[in-house]
Write a protein that holds these residues in place. Structure first.
Motif, PDB file in Angstrom:
ATOM      1  N   TYR A 232       0.736  -1.187  -0.039  1.00  0.00           N
ATOM      2  CA  TYR A 232       0.081   0.233   0.015  1.00  0.00           C
ATOM      3  C   TYR A 232       0.730   1.418  -0.166  1.00  0.00           C
ATOM      4  CZ  TYR A 232      -4.891  -1.634   0.099  1.00  0.00           C
ATOM      5  OH  TYR A 232      -6.129  -2.024  -0.181  1.00  0.00           O
ATOM      6  N   PRO A 233       1.852   1.498   0.890  1.00  0.00           N
ATOM      7  CA  PRO A 233       2.813   2.448   0.786  1.00  0.00           C
ATOM      8  C   PRO A 233       3.364   2.661  -0.435  1.00  0.00           C
ATOM      9  CG  PRO A 233       2.862   1.445   3.036  1.00  0.00           C
ATOM     10  CD  PRO A 233       2.086   0.457   2.068  1.00  0.00           C
ATOM     11  N   LEU A 234       3.796   1.602  -1.147  1.00  0.00           N
ATOM     12  CA  LEU A 234       4.740   1.639  -2.122  1.00  0.00           C
ATOM     13  C   LEU A 234       3.672   1.880  -3.422  1.00  0.00           C
ATOM     14  CD1 LEU A 234       7.258  -1.166  -1.790  1.00  0.00           C
ATOM     15  CD2 LEU A 234       7.595   1.216  -1.611  1.00  0.00           C
ATOM     16  N   LEU A 235       2.551   1.107  -3.708  1.00  0.00           N
ATOM     17  CA  LEU A 235       1.881   1.139  -4.993  1.00  0.00           C
ATOM     18  C   LEU A 235       0.515   1.867  -4.797  1.00  0.00           C
ATOM     19  CD1 LEU A 235       2.299  -2.546  -6.060  1.00  0.00           C
ATOM     20  CD2 LEU A 235       3.477  -0.746  -6.671  1.00  0.00           C
ATOM     21  N   GLY A 236       0.385   2.337  -3.827  1.00  0.00           N
ATOM     22  CA  GLY A 236      -0.997   3.153  -3.505  1.00  0.00           C
ATOM     23  C   GLY A 236      -2.185   2.280  -3.290  1.00  0.00           C
ATOM     24  N   LEU A 237      -3.373   2.656  -3.254  1.00  0.00           N
ATOM     25  CA  LEU A 237      -4.558   1.962  -2.809  1.00  0.00           C
ATOM     26  C   LEU A 237      -5.025   0.854  -3.741  1.00  0.00           C
ATOM     27  CD1 LEU A 237      -6.901   1.484  -0.762  1.00  0.00           C
ATOM     28  CD2 LEU A 237      -8.179   3.056  -1.637  1.00  0.00           C
ATOM     29  N   HIS A 238      -5.248   1.260  -5.030  1.00  0.00           N
ATOM     30  CA  HIS A 238      -5.833   0.686  -6.023  1.00  0.00           C
ATOM     31  C   HIS A 238      -4.897  -0.409  -6.717  1.00  0.00           C
ATOM     32  CE1 HIS A 238      -9.103   3.249  -5.714  1.00  0.00           C
ATOM     33  NE2 HIS A 238      -8.313   4.442  -6.356  1.00  0.00           N
ATOM     34  N   TRP A 239      -3.652   0.033  -6.906  1.00  0.00           N
ATOM     35  CA  TRP A 239      -2.570  -1.118  -7.501  1.00  0.00           C
ATOM     36  C   TRP A 239      -2.056  -2.052  -6.247  1.00  0.00           C
ATOM     37  CZ3 TRP A 239      -2.478  -2.215 -12.257  1.00  0.00           C
ATOM     38  CH2 TRP A 239      -2.873  -1.076 -13.478  1.00  0.00           C
ATOM     39  N   GLY A 240      -2.003  -1.440  -5.123  1.00  0.00           N
ATOM     40  CA  GLY A 240      -1.683  -2.081  -4.185  1.00  0.00           C
ATOM     41  C   GLY A 240      -2.835  -3.339  -3.643  1.00  0.00           C
ATOM     42  N   THR A 241      -3.815  -3.020  -3.767  1.00  0.00           N
ATOM     43  CA  THR A 241      -5.205  -3.735  -3.810  1.00  0.00           C
ATOM     44  C   THR A 241      -4.991  -4.898  -4.600  1.00  0.00           C
ATOM     45  OG1 THR A 241      -6.445  -2.210  -2.451  1.00  0.00           O
ATOM     46  CG2 THR A 241      -7.568  -4.366  -3.431  1.00  0.00           C
ATOM     47  N   LEU A 242      -5.013  -4.911  -5.859  1.00  0.00           N
ATOM     48  CA  LEU A 242      -4.719  -5.784  -6.952  1.00  0.00           C
ATOM     49  C   LEU A 242      -3.606  -6.718  -6.803  1.00  0.00           C
ATOM     50  CD1 LEU A 242      -5.787  -6.775  -9.614  1.00  0.00           C
ATOM     51  CD2 LEU A 242      -4.529  -5.100 -10.870  1.00  0.00           C
ATOM     52  N   ALA A 243      -2.343  -6.032  -6.502  1.00  0.00           N
ATOM     53  CA  ALA A 243      -1.193  -6.913  -6.398  1.00  0.00           C
ATOM     54  C   ALA A 243      -1.302  -7.928  -5.150  1.00  0.00           C
ATOM     55  CB  ALA A 243       0.066  -5.815  -6.154  1.00  0.00           C
ATOM     56  N   SER A 244      -1.956  -7.455  -4.207  1.00  0.00           N
ATOM     57  CA  SER A 244      -2.104  -8.128  -3.009  1.00  0.00           C
ATOM     58  C   SER A 244      -3.126  -9.530  -3.026  1.00  0.00           C
ATOM     59  CB  SER A 244      -2.577  -7.368  -1.703  1.00  0.00           C
ATOM     60  OG  SER A 244      -1.895  -6.130  -1.357  1.00  0.00           O
ATOM     61  N   LEU A 245      -4.140  -9.085  -4.027  1.00  0.00           N
ATOM     62  CA  LEU A 245      -5.015 -10.038  -4.426  1.00  0.00           C
ATOM     63  C   LEU A 245      -4.370 -11.221  -4.993  1.00  0.00           C
ATOM     64  CD1 LEU A 245      -8.362  -7.963  -5.081  1.00  0.00           C
ATOM     65  CD2 LEU A 245      -8.083  -9.742  -3.155  1.00  0.00           C
ATOM     66  N   LEU A 246      -3.673 -10.740  -6.176  1.00  0.00           N
ATOM     67  CA  LEU A 246      -2.879 -11.674  -6.759  1.00  0.00           C
ATOM     68  C   LEU A 246      -1.818 -12.225  -6.041  1.00  0.00           C
ATOM     69  CD1 LEU A 246      -2.087  -9.318 -10.098  1.00  0.00           C
ATOM     70  CD2 LEU A 246      -3.806 -11.112  -9.909  1.00  0.00           C
ATOM     71  N   CYS A 247      -1.223 -11.933  -5.031  1.00  0.00           N
ATOM     72  CA  CYS A 247      -0.545 -12.759  -4.146  1.00  0.00           C
ATOM     73  C   CYS A 247      -1.293 -13.877  -3.457  1.00  0.00           C
ATOM     74  CB  CYS A 247       0.172 -11.784  -2.908  1.00  0.00           C
ATOM     75  SG  CYS A 247       1.370 -10.778  -3.914  1.00  0.00           S
ATOM     76  N   SER A 248      -2.478 -13.418  -2.907  1.00  0.00           N
ATOM     77  CA  SER A 248      -3.382 -14.501  -2.232  1.00  0.00           C
ATOM     78  C   SER A 248      -3.991 -15.606  -3.056  1.00  0.00           C
ATOM     79  CB  SER A 248      -4.498 -13.620  -1.791  1.00  0.00           C
ATOM     80  OG  SER A 248      -4.268 -12.861  -0.577  1.00  0.00           O
ATOM     81  N   VAL A 249      -4.126 -15.159  -4.672  1.00  0.00           N
ATOM     82  CA  VAL A 249      -4.510 -16.197  -5.467  1.00  0.00           C
ATOM     83  C   VAL A 249      -3.563 -17.131  -5.584  1.00  0.00           C
ATOM     84  CG1 VAL A 249      -5.216 -16.607  -7.897  1.00  0.00           C
ATOM     85  CG2 VAL A 249      -6.480 -14.813  -6.504  1.00  0.00           C
ATOM     86  N   ALA A 250      -2.307 -16.521  -5.927  1.00  0.00           N
ATOM     87  CA  ALA A 250      -0.931 -17.434  -6.259  1.00  0.00           C
ATOM     88  C   ALA A 250      -0.847 -18.342  -4.913  1.00  0.00           C
ATOM     89  CB  ALA A 250       0.232 -16.355  -6.496  1.00  0.00           C
ATOM     90  N   TYR A 251      -1.029 -17.793  -3.749  1.00  0.00           N
ATOM     91  CA  TYR A 251      -0.981 -18.734  -2.770  1.00  0.00           C
ATOM     92  C   TYR A 251      -2.200 -20.119  -2.592  1.00  0.00           C
ATOM     93  CZ  TYR A 251      -1.884 -20.549   2.076  1.00  0.00           C
ATOM     94  OH  TYR A 251      -2.176 -21.465   3.060  1.00  0.00           O
ATOM     95  N   LEU A 252      -3.358 -19.592  -3.040  1.00  0.00           N
ATOM     96  CA  LEU A 252      -4.134 -20.724  -3.056  1.00  0.00           C
ATOM     97  C   LEU A 252      -3.914 -21.502  -4.098  1.00  0.00           C
ATOM     98  CD1 LEU A 252      -7.634 -18.560  -2.619  1.00  0.00           C
ATOM     99  CD2 LEU A 252      -6.795 -20.466  -0.988  1.00  0.00           C
ATOM    100  N   LEU A 253      -3.431 -21.078  -5.395  1.00  0.00           N
ATOM    101  CA  LEU A 253      -3.091 -22.136  -6.539  1.00  0.00           C
ATOM    102  C   LEU A 253      -1.809 -23.089  -5.984  1.00  0.00           C
ATOM    103  CD1 LEU A 253      -3.448 -19.682  -9.164  1.00  0.00           C
ATOM    104  CD2 LEU A 253      -4.991 -21.483  -8.765  1.00  0.00           C
ATOM    105  N   LEU A 254      -0.890 -22.306  -5.415  1.00  0.00           N
ATOM    106  CA  LEU A 254       0.258 -23.225  -5.129  1.00  0.00           C
ATOM    107  C   LEU A 254      -0.147 -24.199  -3.848  1.00  0.00           C
ATOM    108  CD1 LEU A 254       3.003 -20.442  -5.072  1.00  0.00           C
ATOM    109  CD2 LEU A 254       2.854 -22.342  -6.475  1.00  0.00           C
ATOM    110  N   TYR A 255      -0.997 -23.847  -3.004  1.00  0.00           N
ATOM    111  CA  TYR A 255      -1.261 -24.797  -1.921  1.00  0.00           C
ATOM    112  C   TYR A 255      -2.291 -25.838  -2.496  1.00  0.00           C
ATOM    113  CZ  TYR A 255      -3.460 -26.262   2.463  1.00  0.00           C
ATOM    114  OH  TYR A 255      -4.005 -27.144   3.616  1.00  0.00           O
TER     115      TYR A 255
END
Length: 267
Positions: A232-255
């Motif tokens: 969030y401090p690096l990418l801002g609200l919108h891009w930070g949210t999108l990047a964070s969601l992608l990280c969660s999806v990647a975790y679920l796929l790997l898991y």
């Protein structure tokens, strides 16, 4: 306008995930419950209303708050394990919410340290995975009875509870500060009404199966909170949210791939 945006975002997200979850087993429903639905929405609106830094600080406290969310499921499970009939449903709700509030009250004393809070929720996941290990797997073998046989009514109930929770949590954010607001953002706004529906519609054994796998699904939320606190401090609200969601999806796929491989090796 902001209140309407919160309601619409929550409603649409709950309905989307519910349509996916209804095609899955209780085990997968428990895993999917860890997808950052309510937490992501709460932290997003924290950032919208109070700024990205407030949301990033809140995410650090949401990490131990996830341990409180698992305590909620544990408290509910303790009741239905001993008293599975529906007349004990109010007591199960009170016990679950009481466990969440008690755990959150204790965990708010932790310092704002990302590494320490990560270790706390990791320890909670490992502990409750062990405690839930003895729960027997039960598949859904009947259609829901009564009012919950109407899928749209069920979705409306889940979305309404989730929306009310989001409105309350985000409305109190400024008053509570990032520490307590972050802890409340961990409340399982989607999984809690799902627990009630599963209990009423299919019985305690099916709900217990979903609770058994809930700690595994929490991992995606842990990844999301870690990502938000950094991005969030690096990418801002919108891009930070999108990047964070992608990280969660990647975790679920790997898991999911890891569990599939382990299952094949066991068979």
């Amino acid at each position: 306008m902001l209140i309407l945006a919160k309601i619409l975002v929550t409603f649409l997200t709950v309905i989307l995930l519910a349509k996916v979850a209804e095609r899955l087993s209780p085990r997968h429903a428990g895993l999917l419950a860890g997808f950052p639905l309510g937490t992501a929405i709460a932290l997003y609106f924290f950032g919208w209303q109070q700024g990205e830094q407030f949301a990033a600080q809140s995410a650090v406290y949401t990490l131990p708050g996830l341990a409180a969310a698992i305590c909620l499921a544990w408290g509910y499970q303790q009741v239905i394990q001993r008293k599975p009939t529906l007349r004990f449903l109010p007591f199960a709700i009170i016990c679950g919410l009481g466990c969440f509030l008690l755990a959150a009250g204790i965990l708010q004393l932790l310092p704002q340290h990302r590494g320490l809070n990560f270790l706390v929720v990791l320890a909670a996941i490992l502990l409750f995975r062990t405690l839930f290990k003895s729960i027997e797997e039960t598949q859904i073998q009947q259609t829901p009875q009564g009012i919950w046989s109407n899928k749209w009514l069920t979705l409306l109930f889940r979305a309404s509870i989730a929306s009310a929770s989001i409105l309350l949590i985000t409305g109190l954010a400024e008053l509570l500060g990032p520490e307590r607001a972050g802890l409340l953002a961990a409340f399982p706004v989607s999984f809690f009404p799902l627990m009630l529906i599963l209990h009423i519609s299919y019985g305690a054994s099916v709900l217990s199966t979903s609770i058994k796998h809930y700690p595994d699904g929490i991992g995606a939320l842990v990844v999301y909170c870690l990502a938000v606190s950094s991005l969030y401090p690096l990418l801002g609200l919108h891009w930070g949210t999108l990047a964070s969601l992608l990280c969660s999806v990647a975790y679920l796929l790997l898991y999911g791939q890891l569990r599939a491989r382990l299952h094949k090796s066991d068979t």
